[in-house]
Write an enzyme that holds these catalytic residues in place. Structure first.
Site, mmCIF file in Angstrom:
data_model
loop_
_atom_site.group_PDB
_atom_site.id
_atom_site.type_symbol
_atom_site.label_atom_id
_atom_site.label_comp_id
_atom_site.label_asym_id
_atom_site.label_seq_id
_atom_site.Cartn_x
_atom_site.Cartn_y
_atom_site.Cartn_z
ATOM 1 N N CYS A 180 0.854 -1.196 0.000
ATOM 2 C CA CYS A 180 0.000 0.000 0.000
ATOM 3 C C CYS A 180 0.888 1.243 0.000
ATOM 4 O O CYS A 180 0.582 2.255 -0.641
ATOM 5 C CB CYS A 180 -0.899 0.011 1.225
ATOM 6 S SG CYS A 180 -1.982 -1.409 1.386
ATOM 7 N N HIS A 184 1.146 5.165 -1.403
ATOM 8 C CA HIS A 184 0.580 6.059 -0.389
ATOM 9 C C HIS A 184 1.526 6.359 0.778
ATOM 10 O O HIS A 184 1.083 6.430 1.926
ATOM 11 C CB HIS A 184 -0.720 5.462 0.145
ATOM 12 C CG HIS A 184 -1.815 5.393 -0.873
ATOM 13 N ND1 HIS A 184 -2.455 6.509 -1.360
ATOM 14 C CD2 HIS A 184 -2.379 4.320 -1.508
ATOM 15 C CE1 HIS A 184 -3.370 6.145 -2.233
ATOM 16 N NE2 HIS A 184 -3.340 4.829 -2.358
ATOM 17 N N ARG A 229 -12.860 -0.509 -1.924
ATOM 18 C CA ARG A 229 -11.565 0.156 -2.096
ATOM 19 C C ARG A 229 -10.422 -0.786 -1.751
ATOM 20 O O ARG A 229 -9.389 -0.826 -2.430
ATOM 21 C CB ARG A 229 -11.521 1.408 -1.219
ATOM 22 C CG ARG A 229 -10.244 2.254 -1.340
ATOM 23 C CD ARG A 229 -10.091 2.892 -2.699
ATOM 24 N NE ARG A 229 -9.367 2.041 -3.638
ATOM 25 C CZ ARG A 229 -9.244 2.280 -4.923
ATOM 26 N NH1 ARG A 229 -9.825 3.321 -5.477
ATOM 27 N NH2 ARG A 229 -8.567 1.462 -5.701
ATOM 28 N N CYS A 233 -7.767 -2.066 -4.604
ATOM 29 C CA CYS A 233 -6.327 -1.817 -4.466
ATOM 30 C C CYS A 233 -5.546 -3.129 -4.538
ATOM 31 O O CYS A 233 -4.494 -3.203 -5.184
ATOM 32 C CB CYS A 233 -6.034 -1.110 -3.144
ATOM 33 S SG CYS A 233 -6.344 0.667 -3.181
#
Length: 272
Positions: A180, A184, A229, A233
């Site tokens: 992730c 991010h 979401r 992802c």
């Protein structure tokens, strides 16, 4: 209107879009240009349907969900979403809104998990309507509009979920060796028109994102929830499909909500 006129309008819109992307690659500005008025958000129609489903007597037991406890007492929805994920004694685990919804629909209404999760999300490629789970989730979430993100972190299992979620956020995995954090964990990163918030630190970026979900995604023509979401992802990371409401996805949501604590919900949201 002639085809030539239509072609001219489309060309002008595309050129304007290119100029906008070059000068101001900002998702907030995109939302404002597309649906500046919150009352025009198509998600409001899905919320209405979710309310009907919530109050309707359904399932083998022919009861409504009005006795479901989302953490503030049976049937109390006002502010409940703002305090999720949280620990629930009856299941002895931390649950988000969607995993809790599964619990109530199976225990109270008599549905099976298998039938509820046969299709969890609308397929935008087929122009499908939102599923019952999506409609119910956005209705429940909308009852926390204007409230602060304030999921509890006192119970040991809540603290554990946040730590596990943080580990998942940083863990590189799958055929692309992605985490992730690959997208991010830096400031001012973006892909195409979409800003990629820095969720590795608490603050505005993660608050802005977490406070806007569930959101109506214009490109999907459907409401999307936080479980979608997580699934999306992980799909983009080429990982196996995330199980709907799994402890892994709940832990990741718990971490992100902890990072976004005190952000103000603006629900339903709207995004590209």
């Amino acid at each position: 209107m002639s085809r030539l006129t239509i072609a001219g309008l489309v060309t002008s819109a595309l050129l304007a879009g290119v100029a906008f992307a070059a000068e101001e690659p900002n998702a907030d500005a995109y939302r404002e240009m597309t649906y500046g008025d919150r009352d025009a958000n198509p998600a409001l129609l899905v919320i209405d349907r979710g309310e009907e489903l919530f109050k309707e007597k359904r399932g083998p037991k022919n009861v409504s969900l009005e006795q479901c406890d989302f953490g503030l007492g049976a049937g109390v929805l006002k502010g409940a979403y703002a305090q999720l994920p949280r620990y629930f004694k009856d299941t002895d685990r931390v649950q988000d809104a969607e995993s809790r919804l599964l619990t109530c629909m199976t225990e109270l209404q008599g549905f099976t998990v298998e039938e509820l999760t046969k299709q969890t999300f609308a397929n935008d490629k087929r122009n499908e309507d939102n599923t019952d789970l999506e409609a119910l989730t956005v209705y429940i979430a909308a009852q926390s509009d204007g409230m602060k993100i304030n999921a509890p972190a006192e119970h040991p299992k809540e603290q554990e979920a946040i730590k596990v979620g943080e580990g998942i956020f940083w863990r590189r995995q799958g055929p692309l060796d992605f985490a992730c954090a690959t997208c991010h964990a830096d400031d001012k990163k973006r892909i195409r028109l979409q800003n990629l918030g820095n969720f590795s630190k608490a603050g505005v970026d993660v608050q802005k994102t977490m406070s806007a979900w569930p959101t109506y995604r214009v490109s999907h023509a459907a409401v999307r929830t936080m479980q979608h979401r997580m699934w999306d992802c992980m799909w983009q990371m080429r990982l196996p499909d995330a199980q709907y409401g799994s402890p892994m996805t709940v832990a990741l949501i718990a971490y992100l909500n902890a990072q976004g604590k005190d952000g103000t919900y603006a629900l339903p949201g709207m995004s590209r």
